[in-house]
Design an enzyme around this catalytic site. Structure first.
Site, mmCIF file in Angstrom:
data_model
loop_
_atom_site.group_PDB
_atom_site.id
_atom_site.type_symbol
_atom_site.label_atom_id
_atom_site.label_comp_id
_atom_site.label_asym_id
_atom_site.label_seq_id
_atom_site.Cartn_x
_atom_site.Cartn_y
_atom_site.Cartn_z
ATOM 1 C CE1 TYR A 32 -23.815 6.470 6.919
ATOM 2 C CE2 TYR A 32 -25.087 8.399 6.273
ATOM 3 C CZ TYR A 32 -23.871 7.784 6.491
ATOM 4 O OH TYR A 32 -22.709 8.493 6.294
ATOM 5 C CE LYS A 145 -22.970 7.624 10.124
ATOM 6 N NZ LYS A 145 -21.764 8.310 9.633
ATOM 7 C CD GLU A 177 -17.352 16.312 9.977
ATOM 8 O OE1 GLU A 177 -17.291 15.457 10.877
ATOM 9 O OE2 GLU A 177 -18.437 16.738 9.527
ATOM 10 C CG LEU A 201 -21.382 12.419 12.332
ATOM 11 C CD1 LEU A 201 -22.886 12.643 12.254
ATOM 12 C CD2 LEU A 201 -20.978 11.265 11.422
#
Length: 277
Positions: A32, A145, A177, A201
């Site tokens: 997504y 993702k 992260e 990411l």
């Protein structure tokens, strides 16, 4: 108005359309993107779509549609919504087939929503938000993702339950992260953030931050840092599509910059808003 899209049809958001055998529903077998639209114009749309296709290839989704196809679809949906400032959620899954682990011979499913933009109030940004450290319990390919976000959700909820805005993830003694963000520290006028790897990411807003720092003459360095180094930083901030550039003023009950939003962080956000325009 908010609208939805599923496999060629525009729908109401409360309309039931996903079959019980949809692989995104049953396996999280898909990818997504979330794209922010300012004044009717999707921000960094090319970068989002490139990342979408990269993620799809990484899980062996054979996407036949081009980036231009998805670009046109998003622009059409935004126009139909009559929303100038909105968030677009675009999802591709391996399709609809009887449940089994092996890949099915089935066309991919494409779904999308367009909703009014979730705006962080100026007062929240000016005062900054709080965070907590949390063990990074995710899988080895966080650069994809994918729809598989359960560890992120659990960490985010833990942070919420403790009165924090975000959980900062830590793996092997280093910050990776946030649950839905990239994390940065400012020390002696230099921005540091975790190097790109399979463990994090590649944030699209992160790309914008790098441009912003260069335009302001602020060094931008990819370097691993520890929780202690974060707590000793002059400023700490996070970025994402929905939060843009957001100061973090307290982590694990310890103040950053005496509990105040950092001057350079707010300056970078101001420059980021100019980049949007």
């Amino acid at each position: 108005m908010s609208i939805g899209y599923f496999n060629g049809d525009y729908i109401q958001l409360d309309q039931a359309v996903v079959p019980i055998d949809e692989r995104g529903h049953q396996f999280g077998d898909g990818v997504y993107e979330v794209i922010r639209v300012y004044d009717g114009k999707p921000f960094m749309l090319d970068e989002h779509l490139r990342r979408l296709i990269t993620s799809a290839r990484a899980i062996k989704l054979q996407v036949e549609q081009s980036e231009e196809h998805f670009k046109a679809l998003i622009l059409e949906a935004v126009q139909k919504s009559n929303l100038l400032d909105c968030d677009v959620y675009l999802q591709i899954t391996r399709g609809i087939a009887v449940r089994k682990h092996l890949f099915p011979e089935a066309p991919l499913s494409v779904s999308m929503t367009v909703r009014p933009m979730r705006v962080i109030e100026d007062s929240v940004r000016e005062n900054g938000v709080t965070a907590m450290f949390h063990t990074d319990e995710r899988w080895a390919n966080c650069y994809i993702k994918s729809l598989n976000l359960l560890p992120n959700i659990l960490a985010k909820q833990t942070a919420q339950d403790r009165g924090c805005f975000e959980a900062i993830l830590v793996k092997d003694g280093y910050v990776t992260e946030g649950t839905s963000s990239n994390v940065y520290i400012l020390k002696d006028g230099t921005v540091y953030t975790t190097p790109l790897s399979k463990q994090i990411l590649s944030g699209v807003t992160r790309m914008a931050v790098e441009k912003v720092t260069h335009s302001l003459g602020i060094p931008f360095i990819e370097k691993m840092f520890t929780p202690d180094e974060l707590l000793g930083a002059d400023e700490v901030f996070m970025t994402s599509t929905s939060s843009e550039i957001l100061p973090i003023v307290k982590v694990d009950e310890k103040d950053i910059n005496q509990g105040n939003a950092g001057e350079l962080t707010l300056k970078m956000h101001k420059k980021f808003k100019e980049l949007i325009k």
